[in-house]
Design an enzyme around this catalytic site. Structure first.
Site, PDB file in Angstrom:
ATOM      1  N   SER B 109       0.826  -1.193   0.000  1.00 52.15           N
ATOM      2  CA  SER B 109       0.000   0.000   0.000  1.00 52.15           C
ATOM      3  C   SER B 109       0.871   1.259   0.000  1.00 52.15           C
ATOM      4  O   SER B 109       0.467   2.302  -0.490  1.00 52.15           O
ATOM      5  CB  SER B 109      -0.912  -0.007   1.217  1.00 52.15           C
ATOM      6  OG  SER B 109      -0.209  -0.446   2.353  1.00 52.15           O
ATOM      7  N   TYR B 110       2.084   1.141   0.527  1.00 49.65           N
ATOM      8  CA  TYR B 110       2.934   2.325   0.636  1.00 49.65           C
ATOM      9  C   TYR B 110       3.994   2.424  -0.456  1.00 49.65           C
ATOM     10  O   TYR B 110       4.627   3.442  -0.601  1.00 49.65           O
ATOM     11  CB  TYR B 110       3.646   2.333   1.991  1.00 49.65           C
ATOM     12  CG  TYR B 110       2.763   2.664   3.142  1.00 49.65           C
ATOM     13  CD1 TYR B 110       1.858   3.720   3.051  1.00 49.65           C
ATOM     14  CD2 TYR B 110       2.823   1.943   4.326  1.00 49.65           C
ATOM     15  CE1 TYR B 110       1.037   4.044   4.114  1.00 49.65           C
ATOM     16  CE2 TYR B 110       2.001   2.270   5.392  1.00 49.65           C
ATOM     17  CZ  TYR B 110       1.120   3.315   5.287  1.00 49.65           C
ATOM     18  OH  TYR B 110       0.313   3.637   6.347  1.00 49.65           O
ATOM     19  N   GLY B 111       4.231   1.368  -1.158  1.00 52.82           N
ATOM     20  CA  GLY B 111       5.254   1.444  -2.191  1.00 52.82           C
ATOM     21  C   GLY B 111       5.647   0.076  -2.696  1.00 52.82           C
ATOM     22  O   GLY B 111       5.010  -0.926  -2.378  1.00 52.82           O
ATOM     23  N   LYS B 112       6.727   0.081  -3.480  1.00 52.00           N
ATOM     24  CA  LYS B 112       7.151  -1.173  -4.103  1.00 52.00           C
ATOM     25  C   LYS B 112       7.898  -2.067  -3.118  1.00 52.00           C
ATOM     26  O   LYS B 112       8.520  -1.592  -2.180  1.00 52.00           O
ATOM     27  CB  LYS B 112       8.084  -0.868  -5.257  1.00 52.00           C
ATOM     28  CG  LYS B 112       7.358  -0.349  -6.479  1.00 52.00           C
ATOM     29  CD  LYS B 112       8.348  -0.047  -7.580  1.00 52.00           C
ATOM     30  CE  LYS B 112       7.603   0.586  -8.751  1.00 52.00           C
ATOM     31  NZ  LYS B 112       8.504   1.208  -9.703  1.00 52.00           N
ATOM     32  N   VAL B 113       7.847  -3.351  -3.403  1.00 48.48           N
ATOM     33  CA  VAL B 113       8.641  -4.309  -2.641  1.00 48.48           C
ATOM     34  C   VAL B 113       9.534  -5.045  -3.624  1.00 48.48           C
ATOM     35  O   VAL B 113       9.046  -5.584  -4.623  1.00 48.48           O
ATOM     36  CB  VAL B 113       7.747  -5.315  -1.890  1.00 48.48           C
ATOM     37  CG1 VAL B 113       8.604  -6.305  -1.127  1.00 48.48           C
ATOM     38  CG2 VAL B 113       6.815  -4.601  -0.939  1.00 48.48           C
ATOM     39  N   ASP B 226      -5.348  -6.000  11.971  1.00 52.58           N
ATOM     40  CA  ASP B 226      -5.550  -6.129  10.526  1.00 52.58           C
ATOM     41  C   ASP B 226      -5.132  -7.510  10.039  1.00 52.58           C
ATOM     42  O   ASP B 226      -4.404  -7.635   9.052  1.00 52.58           O
ATOM     43  CB  ASP B 226      -4.773  -5.023   9.799  1.00 52.58           C
ATOM     44  CG  ASP B 226      -5.289  -4.792   8.384  1.00 52.58           C
ATOM     45  OD1 ASP B 226      -6.389  -5.301   8.073  1.00 52.58           O
ATOM     46  OD2 ASP B 226      -4.604  -4.118   7.598  1.00 52.58           O
TER      47      ASP B 226
END
Lengths: 336, 455
Positions: B109-113, B226
């Site tokens: 959700s926050y960026g690439k992995v 979550d």
């Protein structure tokens, strides 16, 4: 035994033969050498039934069930453990392997061996006293830890008087035995959270008076390991009640303050993690508050210089800063 | 329209983005083109002509071009047939600190992995790349990440993802969270199967690990909030790792109970007390509920509560009425009932789950387990860092003759195919797409390296 192909012996025969061999080993008559050989041979046969070999699969469930039933009926498991020190080196390892395998056996949701041992707790007690004998200590250790995985068995061990022998076993001079005993001890105290919390609560005084001795041990490893475990136990949410009780006792605070000044940095560091709980407690009892107040300035000075080289450990530094602030802001209770 | 120009200009603008998403670095090799001839004027038009481009078989320069303000375009643009504009896949080594960068593993959700290799220890790692600029736009983004880092640093358990290292690049305003290497999430595995569910024994294996991890988190006073298949990762060895503690809450050390006030998880996994908007609720039971929904999802492929909108969904959850498909029998059935009790006080505790019959009984191996889906056609999940290292350390000039070149048309075809594949809902790996493209994407001459296959 045939040279080729599988043994045709039934579980009943093998168990019977093994029992006879162990019995004559126990008696120590002149056929001892022959008995030793028979014990090893039959143990290998049982082990192969359970685990299989490089060219044979483990036996079918029916055979294994039969074998397990025979082991229960003949009380052989206890007999093997009682005579473990008489069995040769490889045989000892085979006993442990057979025991652990049989223990893990499941029928549906039941673990029949666990139920069996519950009715024969001598097995557990004999295993625990195994730490007294150097030559079988480690074998007993592997079996004990396997038992400790089951809550019912862990409960029997925790609530037995023999449990308090562990406080001695973890301190013995033979390092490998002491560490093995410690890992079993730790497993028993941490594995089943609710069980352990209840146990510590009910037996608080007895356990912690014994535990105090470990913390004051001459042995560096014991002192360090037991302090670390104490930190883990107290910081675990499940042991909340025990923690609250522990941190209201001024003697415990004094002990931790002394350990903060130990020569070993590792012990200082572990002590810090217990000490912080005393300070962070929002409802400090008067005796605790008094000690902290008496040492207020010294503590602030001490903490300012405490492990300043741990710059990269953010959490530690945050906690330390928090403690310093807390101690600086300490005021005597109103009305005093 | 003006195909050829587009081909060239695109490489700088539009397509470059598409391609980089697929992690192929392209070196534009343009033959017989003088780059000075390129005018930005056509950059925009290039977007418009995308579709036509893809359909066109043979590059062709239509006469109609002469219409353009009456200027003869051939005077300023040198014509190149599109099959002469070629690209070459390249793996250029990139290091972040002591870590060697590999290929993209997924997008969080926050960026690439991406995959990474620790050049000191040779451990495979995954890195979450966070752009501060993006983070600031998300409400509480920066604080959440900082909290998560702090939290992860203090946790250590087999079934909780461990944070290995954190690096910052102030210039690029990027943050690198280096984590244990995982091959994928349970969500991805579920989606890769037609029935969207696991066989019982597989669900049991993951569920017991989930409970172990949760028990640890709760012992550290952490409420995850979550829990869902998308946040449960798997290592190559099949060990489950609870991840994404972005909305987790730590209960105060001296708090008498586990009361929480904020519910932030994923709607479909939220318990009735949050759906009904209660001011406070027992935190640990929230995780029990979402683990229940997760287990329900594992074994049925469905969700106990659904709704067209979040309001409808919350309304259904709030009522707490749900059904369990008939093929789910006791004891699993009663476990699900126990975990999905509407009232938190009546809901099972982790202890009760542990003592439940279904938990202690290992279901028989009935069918083949759901495998971890392949990453870009690689079912073995080979180390993607290797080609970069190879390119960097070995002289590849002798393999120049093997260099793979491909044209814009092939590139577009491939992109189309991929999009089609994605639209088909992650269908089986497309066989035909392997034909031309397999090589440029995969490592160059990787065959030469012995033992590059990860077992």
């Amino acid at each position: 035994m045939p040279l080729f192909g599988k043994s045709q012996k039934s579980p009943t025969d093998i168990v019977k033969a093994l029992k006879e061999a162990v019995n004559s080993l126990e008696k120590g008559d002149k056929k001892a050498e022959k008995a030793q050989e028979d014990v090893s041979k039959n143990l290998v046969l049982i082990k192969n039934m359970l685990y299989g070999t490089s060219d044979a699969e483990p036996q079918t469930d029916i055979i294994v069930a039969q074998l397990a039933q025979e082991l229960y009926n003949s009380n052989l498991l206890l007999l093997l453990i009682q005579n473990l020190h008489r069995i040769d080196f490889e045989g000892k390892k085979d006993v442990a392997q057979v025991f652990n395998n049989i223990l893990r056996r499941q029928i549906g949701t039941r673990s029949p061996t666990v139920e069996y041992i519950c009715t024969k707790p001598e097995i557990l007690f004999t295993l625990m006293t195994g730490y007294e004998l150097q030559e079988i200590a480690l074998n007993c250790g592997t079996m004990l830890r396997e038992c400790a995985r089951y809550e019912a068995l862990a409960k029997i061990m925790l609530y037995s008087d023999d449990f308090y022998h562990f406080f001695r076993y973890v301190e013995v001079s033979t390092f490998d035995i002491a560490s093995d005993a410690f890992s079993t001890f730790k497993e028993l105290l941490t594995r089943h959270k609710i069980l352990c919390a209840d146990f510590l609560e009910v037996n608080y005084d007895k356990v912690f008076s014994h535990y105090q001795r470990l913390l004051n041990s001459e042995n560096y490893v014991t002192r360090r390991q037991s302090l670390k475990l104490l930190g883990e136990l107290l910081l675990d949410r499940h042991n909340f009640t025990v923690m609250t009780r522990y941190i209201s006792n001024p003697d415990n605070l004094k002990l931790m303050m002394n350990m903060l000044k130990e020569r070993s940095r590792n012990i200082q560091f572990e002590a810090f993690h217990v000490f912080k709980v005393f300070v962070a407690n929002p409802n400090k009892p008067k005796p605790i508050l008094d000690i902290l107040l008496r040492n207020q300035d010294k503590l602030v000075d001490f903490l300012m210089k405490f492990h300043t080289d741990r710059a990269e450990d953010e959490q530690f530094n945050d906690e330390k800063a928090y403690l310093i602030r807390q101690i600086k802001e300490l005021r005597p209770m109103p009305g005093h | 329209m003006d195909n050829k120009m587009c081909n060239i200009t695109q490489s700088d603008s539009d397509d470059q983005e598409n391609i980089s998403e697929n992690e192929v670095e392209l070196t534009n090799r343009v033959f017989e083109v003088n780059s000075e001839d390129l005018r930005p004027l056509f950059l925009q038009e290039s977007h418009l002509s995308d579709h036509q481009l893809l359909d066109e078989d043979e590059p062709f320069w239509p006469n109609a071009l002469d219409d353009l303000d009456g200027v003869n375009i051939n005077n300023f643009f040198h014509r190149v047939s599109s099959d002469q504009v070629i690209y070459q896949a390249k793996k250029r080594l990139k290091m972040i600190g002591k870590y060697v960068m590999g290929d993209l593993l997924g997008e969080g959700s926050y960026g690439k992995v991406k995959e990474m290799l620790d050049s000191d220890t040779l451990c495979r790692r995954a890195v979450k790349i966070l752009k501060q600029r993006k983070l600031r736009r998300i409400p509480n983004g920066v604080q959440n990440v900082e909290r998560e880092i702090k939290l992860l640093k203090s946790l250590k358990h087999k079934n909780v993802i461990s944070l290995v290292d954190v690096l910052y690049n102030d210039e690029k305003q990027k943050m690198y969270l280096i984590m244990e290497f995982c091959v994928g999430s349970l969500q991805g595995m579920l989606e890769s199967t037609p029935s969207k569910k696991f066989p019982f024994f597989q669900a049991h294996g993951y569920f017991t690990q989930l409970v172990d991890g949760l028990e640890y988190l709760h012992s550290k006073r952490v409420v995850h909030k979550d829990i869902k298949p998308g946040n449960l990762l798997l290592t190559l060895e099949g060990v489950l790792k609870i991840s994404d503690l972005g909305v987790a809450e730590t209960i105060d050390f001296f708090a008498n109970d586990d009361t929480c006030v904020q519910g932030q998880g994923s709607p479909a996994f939220q318990p009735p007390e949050i759906a009904n908007g209660l001011d406070s609720f027992p935190g640990f039971k929230v995780d029990v509920w979402s683990s229940g929904v997760t287990l329900y999802n594992f074994v049925t492929g469905q969700y106990p509560f659904e709704g067209d909108s979040i309001y409808k969904l919350f309304e259904n959850i709030g009522k707490g009425d749900f059904t369990i498909p008939g093929d789910i029998e006791d004891p699993l059935r009663s476990l699900l009932w126990g975990m999905l009790q509407k009232e938190p006080e009546e809901r099972f505790s982790l202890q009760q789950i542990r003592q439940h019959l279904w938990f202690s009984k290992r279901p028989p191996l009935t069918e083949a387990p759901v495998p971890i889906p392949p990453l870009r056609n690689d079912e073995f999940h080979c180390m993607t860092v290797l080609p970069y290292l190879f390119d960097h350390y070995y002289d590849t000039s002798d393999t120049a003759s093997n260099l793979q070149y491909f044209t814009q048309r092939q590139l577009n075809e491939e992109i189309m195919k991929r999009e089609a594949e994605q639209n088909n809902g992650n269908a089986q790996p497309n066989q035909s797409s392997k034909r031309r493209w397999k090589k440029p994407i995969s490592c160059i001459a990787v065959r030469k390296l012995p033992g590059c296959k990860q077992s």
